[in-house]
Design a protein around this motif. Structure first.
Motif, mmCIF file in Angstrom:
data_model
loop_
_atom_site.group_PDB
_atom_site.id
_atom_site.type_symbol
_atom_site.label_atom_id
_atom_site.label_comp_id
_atom_site.label_asym_id
_atom_site.label_seq_id
_atom_site.Cartn_x
_atom_site.Cartn_y
_atom_site.Cartn_z
ATOM 1 N N GLY A 82 0.823 -1.204 0.000
ATOM 2 C CA GLY A 82 0.000 0.000 0.000
ATOM 3 C C GLY A 82 0.855 1.250 0.000
ATOM 4 N N GLU A 83 0.331 2.317 -0.608
ATOM 5 C CA GLU A 83 1.066 3.579 -0.656
ATOM 6 C C GLU A 83 0.748 4.433 0.550
ATOM 7 O OE1 GLU A 83 2.042 7.369 -3.561
ATOM 8 O OE2 GLU A 83 0.298 6.117 -4.020
ATOM 9 N N THR A 84 1.807 4.974 1.189
ATOM 10 C CA THR A 84 1.619 5.881 2.319
ATOM 11 C C THR A 84 2.380 7.194 2.123
ATOM 12 O OG1 THR A 84 3.526 5.128 3.638
ATOM 13 C CG2 THR A 84 1.477 3.864 3.837
ATOM 14 N N PHE A 85 3.115 7.334 1.040
ATOM 15 C CA PHE A 85 3.907 8.526 0.762
ATOM 16 C C PHE A 85 2.989 9.747 0.700
ATOM 17 C CE2 PHE A 85 6.446 10.994 -2.576
ATOM 18 C CZ PHE A 85 7.382 11.438 -1.668
ATOM 19 N N GLN A 86 3.361 10.821 1.412
ATOM 20 C CA GLN A 86 2.502 11.994 1.463
ATOM 21 C C GLN A 86 3.331 13.265 1.632
ATOM 22 O OE1 GLN A 86 -0.090 11.730 4.880
ATOM 23 N NE2 GLN A 86 1.590 11.666 6.329
ATOM 24 N N ALA A 87 2.698 14.385 1.321
ATOM 25 C CA ALA A 87 3.325 15.694 1.472
ATOM 26 C C ALA A 87 2.435 16.587 2.313
ATOM 27 C CB ALA A 87 3.549 16.330 0.102
ATOM 28 N N LEU A 88 3.076 17.360 3.203
ATOM 29 C CA LEU A 88 2.379 18.352 4.021
ATOM 30 C C LEU A 88 3.030 19.701 3.806
ATOM 31 C CD1 LEU A 88 1.803 16.662 7.511
ATOM 32 C CD2 LEU A 88 0.045 17.416 5.916
ATOM 33 N N ALA A 89 2.223 20.687 3.470
ATOM 34 C CA ALA A 89 2.699 22.059 3.336
ATOM 35 C C ALA A 89 1.784 22.956 4.149
ATOM 36 C CB ALA A 89 2.712 22.495 1.876
ATOM 37 N N ARG A 90 2.364 23.616 5.150
ATOM 38 C CA ARG A 90 1.588 24.523 6.006
ATOM 39 C C ARG A 90 0.386 23.806 6.613
ATOM 40 N NH1 ARG A 90 3.672 26.498 1.630
ATOM 41 N NH2 ARG A 90 1.878 25.866 0.377
#
Length: 357
Positions: free
Chosen positions: A248-256
């Motif tokens: 499963g994919e869990t890669f994520q990005a958080l900006a502000r």
């Protein structure tokens, strides 16, 4: 596109596509434009907030956890108290304040922060002013001794690789360019056999499944395990992740503090992936305890009693804030279940506090 994005596009144009690990490393640690090198990524003005920034109770309890492990393992006369990825230094500052209750441990322990970011080292130095602390780039730089190690939201930021199981075999997910020179996802040609580092569960994933590996995390836990087996001690990793290992994919990005496309703002968004606790435990070669939910661990370590003690001397507003922090750290619908804690010890060592014997 961001300045780092333009540089990465030029790199891809001349050298070929990037693995997810190469892309993450550039976005997080580029000397000029990386998330962890150009600014403080924590807090309201950053991209995310960690448990130590929510309440002093978190760092205090983890510090006392380390001290209790030291006592249970015979109070070695010399040891290392280590934090991996110490952020602003808040956790260690709170831990050392609580460990004033155990002065013999502070006398025995050399405090070491493993930190790659020069900017964050400066922030940590201010937070720990008056404390005798040393910094190191990696565990390899440290002397041989028993270790009592803390790692909060450290492993989720280590670079991962992603692989897709196709009818023709495994292919690696890559970052390339589209016709307009924008970053886009792509795939390598099929690989010969299984990618390195797959757990049995990930090897058995069906066609169409995406899996993630974190060689850097497994290398670090391998070194932690070696030190535990050789010298004793205990390690505690708290992070969001999963157990048992699965596809499963869990890669994520958080900006502000908001999720965003991982390819949209290179160097301006924090990139993370959920931690495969089973893979880390296996790679360590040490005895694994847990993982248990963060809320369960903090409850077992006495966070409610600590909250009541703090509230006894608090103003009404401060008491309300303590209650909010307690819920945020422990409630199942907040951080209490999403975040998990894995402890590692040498074989035969006592079970650490908060983990079943």
């Amino acid at each position: 596109m961001t300045p780092l994005g333009r540089r990465l596009a030029r790199r891809i144009r001349t050298q070929g596509s990037l693995s997810v690990a190469e892309y993450m490393t550039a976005c997080l640690f580029d000397p000029a434009e990386g998330v962890y090198t150009r600014a403080d990524p924590l807090g309201r003005e950053g991209h995310f907030t960690t448990a130590p920034e929510i309440s002093q109770m978190f760092g205090e309890l983890l510090g006392l956890w380390a001290g209790a492990c030291w006592q249970a393992q015979g109070r070695p006369a010399r040891c290392l108290l280590i934090e991996l990825g110490p952020g602003r230094g808040t956790l260690m500052a709170d831990a050392l304040r609580a460990l004033a209750l155990l002065p013999a441990f502070l006398e025995a322990a050399e405090v070491v922060l493993i930190e790659a970011s020069p900017g964050l080292r400066a922030v940590q130095e201010r937070a720990l002013a008056g404390r005798v602390v040393r910094w190191a780039d990696s565990l390899d730089d440290l002397p041989e001794a028993p270790i009592f190690l803390l790692a909060n939201e450290f492993f989720d930021a280590l670079p991962i690789r992603q692989y897709l199981k196709t009818p023709e075999g495994w292919a690696e997910r890559r970052v390339g360019l589209d016709e307009a020179e924008r970053l886009r996802w792509g795939l390598s040609t099929p690989l010969p056999g299984h990618p390195p580092g797959l757990t049995p569960a990930k090897q058995a994933a069906p066609v169409g499944a995406l899996v993630e590996t974190c060689t850097a995390g497994e290398t670090i836990t391998g070194e932690i395990g070696r030190r535990l087996r050789t010298h004793g001690g205990a390690a505690l990793a708290v992070d969001y992740g999963y157990h048992p290992s699965t596809a499963g994919e869990t890669f994520q990005a958080l900006a502000r503090h908001k999720t965003t496309d991982p390819l949209s703002e290179p160097g301006r968004a924090d990139l993370t992936a959920h931690v495969d606790f089973e893979a880390l435990a296996t790679a360590s070669g040490a005895t694994a305890h847990g993982p248990v939910d963060q809320g369960r661990l903090l409850q077992a370590l006495g966070i409610e009693a600590r909250a009541q003690t703090l509230k006894a001397k608090a103003t009404p507003q401060q008491a309300a804030d303590i209650d909010i922090a307690l819920r945020r750290l422990t409630a199942p619908d907040q951080m209490g279940r999403l975040f998990k804690a894995l402890a590692l010890t040498a074989e035969g060592a006592p079970a650490p506090p908060g983990f079943p014997a």
